[in-house]
Each structure stands twice: as structure tokens, then as C-alpha cells.
Design a protein around this motif. Structure first.
Motif, short mmCIF file in Angstrom:
data_model
loop_
_atom_site.label_atom_id
_atom_site.label_comp_id
_atom_site.label_asym_id
_atom_site.label_seq_id
_atom_site.Cartn_x
_atom_site.Cartn_y
_atom_site.Cartn_z
N VAL A 221 0.84 -1.20 0.00
CA VAL A 221 0.00 0.00 0.00
C VAL A 221 0.87 1.25 0.00
O VAL A 221 0.60 2.22 -0.72
N GLY A 222 1.93 1.23 0.81
CA GLY A 222 2.81 2.39 0.87
C GLY A 222 3.47 2.70 -0.46
O GLY A 222 3.58 3.86 -0.86
N LEU A 223 3.88 1.65 -1.18
CA LEU A 223 4.51 1.87 -2.49
C LEU A 223 3.50 2.41 -3.49
O LEU A 223 3.83 3.28 -4.30
N LEU A 224 2.26 1.93 -3.41
CA LEU A 224 1.22 2.43 -4.32
C LEU A 224 0.95 3.91 -4.08
O LEU A 224 0.89 4.70 -5.03
N LEU A 225 0.82 4.31 -2.82
CA LEU A 225 0.54 5.71 -2.50
C LEU A 225 1.75 6.59 -2.78
O LEU A 225 1.61 7.73 -3.21
N PHE A 226 2.95 6.06 -2.53
CA PHE A 226 4.16 6.82 -2.85
C PHE A 226 4.27 7.04 -4.35
O PHE A 226 4.68 8.10 -4.81
N GLN A 227 3.87 6.05 -5.11
CA GLN A 227 3.88 6.18 -6.57
C GLN A 227 2.91 7.27 -7.01
O GLN A 227 3.20 8.05 -7.92
N GLY A 228 1.76 7.35 -6.37
CA GLY A 228 0.78 8.36 -6.73
C GLY A 228 1.26 9.77 -6.46
O GLY A 228 0.92 10.70 -7.18
N GLY A 229 2.06 9.94 -5.41
CA GLY A 229 2.52 11.28 -5.06
C GLY A 229 3.89 11.64 -5.61
O GLY A 229 4.28 12.79 -5.57
N GLN A 230 4.65 10.63 -6.07
CA GLN A 230 6.02 10.89 -6.50
C GLN A 230 6.28 10.27 -7.88
O GLN A 230 7.31 9.64 -8.11
N THR A 231 5.35 10.46 -8.80
CA THR A 231 5.48 9.79 -10.09
C THR A 231 6.69 10.27 -10.90
O THR A 231 7.16 9.57 -11.78
N ARG A 232 7.20 11.47 -10.60
CA ARG A 232 8.34 11.98 -11.36
C ARG A 232 9.67 11.49 -10.83
O ARG A 232 10.68 11.58 -11.52
N ASP A 233 9.68 11.04 -9.59
CA ASP A 233 10.94 10.58 -8.99
C ASP A 233 11.09 9.08 -9.23
O ASP A 233 10.80 8.26 -8.35
N ILE A 234 11.52 8.73 -10.42
CA ILE A 234 11.62 7.33 -10.80
C ILE A 234 12.66 6.60 -9.95
O ILE A 234 12.47 5.42 -9.60
N SER A 235 13.74 7.27 -9.58
CA SER A 235 14.78 6.62 -8.79
C SER A 235 14.27 6.22 -7.41
O SER A 235 14.57 5.13 -6.91
N SER A 236 13.49 7.08 -6.77
CA SER A 236 12.94 6.76 -5.45
C SER A 236 11.90 5.64 -5.55
O SER A 236 11.83 4.77 -4.67
N LEU A 237 11.10 5.67 -6.60
CA LEU A 237 10.14 4.58 -6.81
C LEU A 237 10.86 3.25 -6.99
O LEU A 237 10.44 2.22 -6.46
N SER A 238 11.94 3.27 -7.75
CA SER A 238 12.72 2.04 -7.96
C SER A 238 13.33 1.56 -6.64
O SER A 238 13.38 0.35 -6.37
N ALA A 239 13.79 2.49 -5.82
CA ALA A 239 14.34 2.12 -4.51
C ALA A 239 13.27 1.46 -3.64
O ALA A 239 13.53 0.46 -2.96
N GLY A 240 12.06 2.00 -3.67
CA GLY A 240 10.97 1.39 -2.92
C GLY A 240 10.64 0.00 -3.43
O GLY A 240 10.36 -0.92 -2.64
N ALA A 241 10.66 -0.19 -4.75
CA ALA A 241 10.38 -1.50 -5.32
C ALA A 241 11.46 -2.51 -4.93
O ALA A 241 11.15 -3.68 -4.64
N VAL A 242 12.71 -2.09 -4.90
CA VAL A 242 13.80 -2.98 -4.50
C VAL A 242 13.67 -3.37 -3.03
O VAL A 242 13.87 -4.53 -2.66
N ILE A 243 13.33 -2.41 -2.18
CA ILE A 243 13.14 -2.70 -0.75
C ILE A 243 12.03 -3.73 -0.57
O ILE A 243 12.14 -4.64 0.26
N MET A 244 10.98 -3.62 -1.33
CA MET A 244 9.87 -4.56 -1.21
C MET A 244 10.23 -5.95 -1.73
O MET A 244 9.80 -6.96 -1.19
N ALA A 245 11.03 -6.01 -2.78
CA ALA A 245 11.35 -7.30 -3.40
C ALA A 245 12.47 -8.04 -2.68
O ALA A 245 12.52 -9.28 -2.72
#
Length: 269
Positions: A221-245
Motif C-alpha cells: 500500500v505504501g509503495l502504491l501511495l508513494f507512486q501516486g505522489g512521486q510519479t516523477r521521482d523514478i529513482s525513489s520509486l525504484s528504490a521502494g520496489a527494491v526494498i519490497m522485493a
């Protein structure tokens, strides 16, 4: 020999194709934000600031803890309940045994999306909306039939004579289950724990419905909401995805041999 090389090349290409998204996410998470628009380019500068940002500013430290607690409890409870039910259906004789087997079989046919509203109403009526316990109860109830049949299939490979010999020696059902049968079922125990942990860790639908408060959110849920608010920061989104995986990948690497043995349980008689 040529056929073997061809097979190796094909499977190597498939493996590379499957691992490419993970490598891409890892590479992007280590790049400066300005270079994230060129995902396949190799950066000359690596940074971990995106991991620090999502862990602190994005609240991923709290989400990670919530996901870890829920997934671990899910896995442990599932191992206990599924192994006990599988043992009873395999080795014990009691009235209504076939009816219970049919009930578990019916549970395999019910899609989660079809019962989300009844689940929400039931959890709300007992006052567990927004709690980890409410999610854990739903997770275990929905996945239990699968693992009951997985344990039952594996237990059928254990010689009945071994069970009878323990009974002749004076062991009761609980002692036979705990000291004789369960130690022989280590592969299916590991498989059940890994799969339930994985499904719980990655689940989004039930977490969105049953955990409305920010303090109880999970990583999905946190990654989904973070994606909604930070769609331009691809590097941070990728970091969140790596932490989850990362936790799931590490678990499967460590226990892959037991996992394969558990998944093939009962396939060959």
C-alpha cells in the motif's frame, strides 16, 4: 550435445529476460534523479540517497515493519493449521471427514474479489478493521485450503507402517504428529512458509480495504501511495520496489531446494 547447448541458450535467454526488470529497478534506484530518464545507460555516479528518502520521508521503515510482522505471523499460523488439518485428513478417521474435505475443496474455487465485501463486513463486526489481526485472519482463511491439500499430499507419501509403529510404542496422535510426521515434512513446511509469506507480503487488495490508517499500512500500500505522489521521482520509486522485493528474493535463494521438493510433493508415487 548440440541439443543441450540449444536448451541452455534458450533457458539462459529466458532467465535473463525474467531478471532484467529487477536489474533495471536496482540500477535506476542507484542513479541520480537527473539520469533516471535513461534507464539502460550506465551511470558514473552511484548514490543511496533514494533509499534513505523512501525509508524515512516515505515512511517505508514503518510499512516494512508492518508487512514483516503480518507476513511472519501468517506463515507460522498457516504452517501449524494446515499441517494439523492435513494430518487429520490423512491419518485419522472420524465422522464427517469427507464433508470437511469437500469444504476445503470448495474453498479453492472462491475468488478473493468475490468475497471482499463480506470479509470487510465480518471483520468490521468484530472490531478488527485497521488491525493486523483482522488481516491475518483473512489471509489464513483464504489460503488455508491450498496448503491443507499440499500437506495431505505429502503426508500420503509417509508409510502408514511408520505411523502404526509409533502408535504401538504408545505415542498418541499429538506425539506422532510432532515427533514422527512433521519432521519428515520439512520440504512442504518450508514451501508453505515461503508461499504464504510471499502472498501476504505482496497482497494489496485486502490491505487497502482492511488497513485504512497510515500507521498500519504495509509496503504494498505504501509503495502504491508513494507512486501516486512521486510519479516523477523514478529513482525513489525504484528504490521502494527494491526494498519490497529484496526479502522475498533472499528467502527463495536460501530455501530454494526445499521449496522445489515441497512443490513436487505427491507428484510421483
Amino acid at each position: 550435445m548440440r541439443n543441450q547447448h540449444a536448451v541452455l541458450i534458450i533457458f539462459g535467454a529466458l532467465a535473463l529476460f525474467m531478471i532484467a526488470p529487477t536489474l533495471l529497478a536496482l540500477s535506476t534506484s542507484l542513479k541520480p534523479t537527473a539520469e533516471a530518464d535513461t534507464p539502460w545507460a550506465i551511470s558514473s555516479v552511484w548514490t543511496f540517497k533514494h533509499y534513505t528518502r523512501v525509508w524515512t520521508e516515505g515512511g517505508f521503515s514503518r510499512y516494512f515493519f508492518n508487512s514483516f510482522i503480518i507476513s511472519c505471523v501468517d506463515a507460522l499460523v498457516m504452517i501449524v493449521l494446515a499441517s494439523l488439518a492435513g494430518y487429520a485428513l490423512t491419518f485419522m478417521h472420524f465422522p464427517g471427514k469427507q464433508l470437511i474435505r469437500l469444504v476445503f475443496l470448495a474453498g479453492l474455487m472462491v475468488p478473493v474479489t468475490a468475497i471482499v465485501l463480506p470479509l470487510y463486513a465480518s471483520i468490521r463486526n468484530i472490531g478488527l478493521i485497521g488491525t493486523h489481526l483482522g488481516v491475518i485472519l483473512c489471509d489464513v482463511a483464504l489460503a488455508l485450503p491450498i496448503f491443507v491439500f499440499l500437506f495431505a499430499s505429502y503426508f500420503k507419501k509417509i508409510p502408514v507402517s511408520l505411523h502404526d509403529a509409533a502408535r504401538v510404542d504408545g505415542a498418541n496422535e499429538w506425539q506422532i504428529y510432532r515427533k514422527v510426521v512433521l519432521p519428515l515434512a520439512k520440504p512442504v513446511v518450508v514451501t508453505t512458509g515461503l508461499l504464504e509469506f510471499l502472498w501476504s507480503w505482496n497482497d494489496l487488495l485486502l490491505r487497502l480495504v482492511l488497513l485504512p490508517r497510515e500507521s498500519s499500512r504495509t509496503l504494498a500500500v505504501g509503495l502504491l501511495l508513494f507512486q501516486g505522489g512521486q510519479t516523477r521521482d523514478i529513482s525513489s520509486l525504484s528504490a521502494g520496489a527494491v526494498i519490497m522485493a529484496l526479502p522475498v528474493v533472499l528467502l527463495f535463494i536460501v530455501f530454494q531446494r526445499h521449496f522445489v521438493r515441497g512443490m513436487t510433493a505427491g507428484a510421483v508415487k
